[in-house]
Scaffold this motif. Structure first.
Motif, PDB file in Angstrom:
ATOM      1  N   MET A 222       0.835  -1.201   0.000  1.00  0.00           N
ATOM      2  CA  MET A 222       0.000   0.000   0.000  1.00  0.00           C
ATOM      3  C   MET A 222       0.877   1.262   0.000  1.00  0.00           C
ATOM      4  O   MET A 222       0.646   2.207  -0.771  1.00  0.00           O
ATOM      5  CB  MET A 222      -0.875  -0.054   1.262  1.00  0.00           C
ATOM      6  N   VAL A 278      -6.146   6.772   5.180  1.00  0.00           N
ATOM      7  CA  VAL A 278      -6.517   5.382   4.928  1.00  0.00           C
ATOM      8  C   VAL A 278      -6.606   4.702   6.285  1.00  0.00           C
ATOM      9  O   VAL A 278      -5.621   4.662   7.026  1.00  0.00           O
ATOM     10  CB  VAL A 278      -5.462   4.667   4.052  1.00  0.00           C
ATOM     11  N   TYR A 299     -10.162   0.810   4.195  1.00  0.00           N
ATOM     12  CA  TYR A 299      -9.543  -0.350   3.551  1.00  0.00           C
ATOM     13  C   TYR A 299     -10.014  -1.658   4.177  1.00  0.00           C
ATOM     14  O   TYR A 299      -9.812  -1.916   5.349  1.00  0.00           O
ATOM     15  CB  TYR A 299      -8.021  -0.246   3.648  1.00  0.00           C
ATOM     16  N   CYS A 322     -12.477   0.550  -0.003  1.00  0.00           N
ATOM     17  CA  CYS A 322     -11.535  -0.038  -0.955  1.00  0.00           C
ATOM     18  C   CYS A 322     -11.244  -1.481  -0.554  1.00  0.00           C
ATOM     19  O   CYS A 322     -10.934  -1.755   0.612  1.00  0.00           O
ATOM     20  CB  CYS A 322     -10.235   0.761  -0.994  1.00  0.00           C
ATOM     21  N   LEU A 328      -7.518   1.046  -3.923  1.00  0.00           N
ATOM     22  CA  LEU A 328      -7.111   2.146  -3.052  1.00  0.00           C
ATOM     23  C   LEU A 328      -6.286   3.169  -3.829  1.00  0.00           C
ATOM     24  O   LEU A 328      -6.542   4.382  -3.726  1.00  0.00           O
ATOM     25  CB  LEU A 328      -6.302   1.596  -1.872  1.00  0.00           C
TER      26      LEU A 328
END
Length: 390
Positions: A222, A278, A299, A322, A328
């Motif tokens: 990520m 996030v 997430y 996401c 994402l």
């Protein structure tokens, strides 16, 4: 000088949100200066072994068997307060709480976690005091609902409507928002924050709150994706997960675009300079992001209250759910590159924002206790507020 009121705030450490809400309320009461507040983790004090086992099972089911946790949450979501299961659930800690009440004579109890033991004690002893529920999610579970709750403080008007449909009078509901610490976002100096963390004000910042259900390898992916494809500076906050912090620090030791941090006390400073966050959809973190009007990417929310929170915020245009790193990255890129998308999400966050929730709740409860005291003076009898042994 009038005698200070005494309030118990009951919370639990299933995650940090319930404790953070309790701490925020204590700070607000302390600022008012008229109330003595005691925070009680009732399950930990009354059943320490059971509490540790419950927390272990909660964490394992949350991380390893989220579908099971979600099934249990959904299966009990509609439970009624007079059901056998609810009565059993709300009996844990009764003896401990009753002893504390006998010793300290609190004037009221506030719940930031739904351990609604007080009605059980009242049935056994006849001793009743006001009871207030501060609901710490954007999704309503019936475990919070009981006819003897004097007032509910909830995140949104939509939860107010849900409670009204369950028969709760509108006078007993206030859509205050979820309490976050009163000093949140106070005294922010963006220039000094950029300098302290070695950040550039010329590039967007993606703030990642590392989640326990996301493996280190996926969190690293990520970070790489957001710093590479989105050209963002990435701050990843690992909290108290030392192992994750050590591993990510090593992975990104030579990557200036990724900053790895452990526990951060002033997370509001990072929110103030970030372009998006996030995170997993815990009620307190979401409330802080809403207060900062910080676009939210959720997430892989786990089933249960967090999925309910996520779906609610997404339905309002205030967040994006996401399911993969690729999804994402696309969503963050859109937020950073399309001004209209960013503006629309910030407008949605502004619509959901409730300022000064903690202070407003504390002030309202103090006001109600004062009104009740004045009413009781006129009607008091010598036997009032005496515990009846059983």
């Amino acid at each position: 000088m009038a005698k200070k009121k005494k309030i118990f705030i009951l919370y639990a450490r299933f995650g940090d949100g319930h404790w953070q809400a309790a701490t925020a309320l204590r700070q607000s009461f302390e600022c008012l200066g008229r109330t003595e507040v005691k925070l009680i983790d009732l399950l930990a004090e009354s059943h320490p072994v059971l509490n540790e086992v419950s927390r272990f099972v909660y964490n394992k089911s949350y991380n390893l068997l989220p579908q099971v946790y979600g099934w249990v949450y959904d299966a009990t979501k509609g439970m009624k307060s007079d059901s056998l299961f609810a009565n059993w659930l709300h009996s844990f800690g009764a003896l401990t709480l009753r002893k504390l009440m006998e010793q300290e004579r609190p004037d009221a109890i506030i719940h930031t976690f739904p351990t609604l033991v007080l009605p059980f004690i009242a049935r056994k002893s006849g001793y009743t005091i006001p009871m207030y529920n501060v609901v710490t999610d954007f999704d309503l579970h019936r475990r919070w609902v009981h006819p003897e709750v004097d007032k509910y403080y909830v995140a949104t008007e939509d939860i107010s409507v849900q409670l009204s449909k369950l028969g709760v009078h509108s006078d007993r509901i206030a859509a205050t928002g979820i309490p976050i610490r009163p000093t949140f976002l106070n005294g922010m100096n963006a220039k000094s924050i950029f300098a302290r963390y070695g950040l550039s004000p010329e590039r967007p910042i993606a703030l990642i709150m590392a989640a326990p259900n996301v493996p280190c390898s996926e969190t690293a992916e990520m970070c790489r994706s957001l710093s590479g494809k989105c050209r963002a500076q990435v701050i990843v906050v690992c909290g108290r997960n030392r192992a994750l912090y050590d591993e990510l620090s090593e992975i990104f030791s030579f990557e200036p675009s990724v900053l790895t941090l452990g526990f951060v006390e002033r997370i509001d400073e990072l929110m103030a300079v970030s372009s998006c966050i996030v995170t997993k959809p815990g009620g307190l973190t979401l409330s802080e992001a809403i207060a900062a009007q910080l676009p939210i990417l959720l997430y892989r929310p786990v089933p249960g209250q967090e999925l309910g929170n996520a779906r609610y915020l997404e339905s309002k245009g205030a967040a994006v759910i996401c399911r993969s790193v690729e999804h994402l990255s696309r969503s963050v890129a859109e937020l950073l590159q399309v001004p209209s998308r960013r503006i629309a999400m910030r407008n949605a966050l502004k619509f959901l924002s409730k300022k000064n929730a903690s202070d407003n709740i504390a002030l309202d409860i103090e006001r109600q206790l004062h009104i009740m005291e004045e009413a009781s003076v006129a009607t008091a009898s010598p036997s009032d507020s005496v515990l009846v042994p059983t």
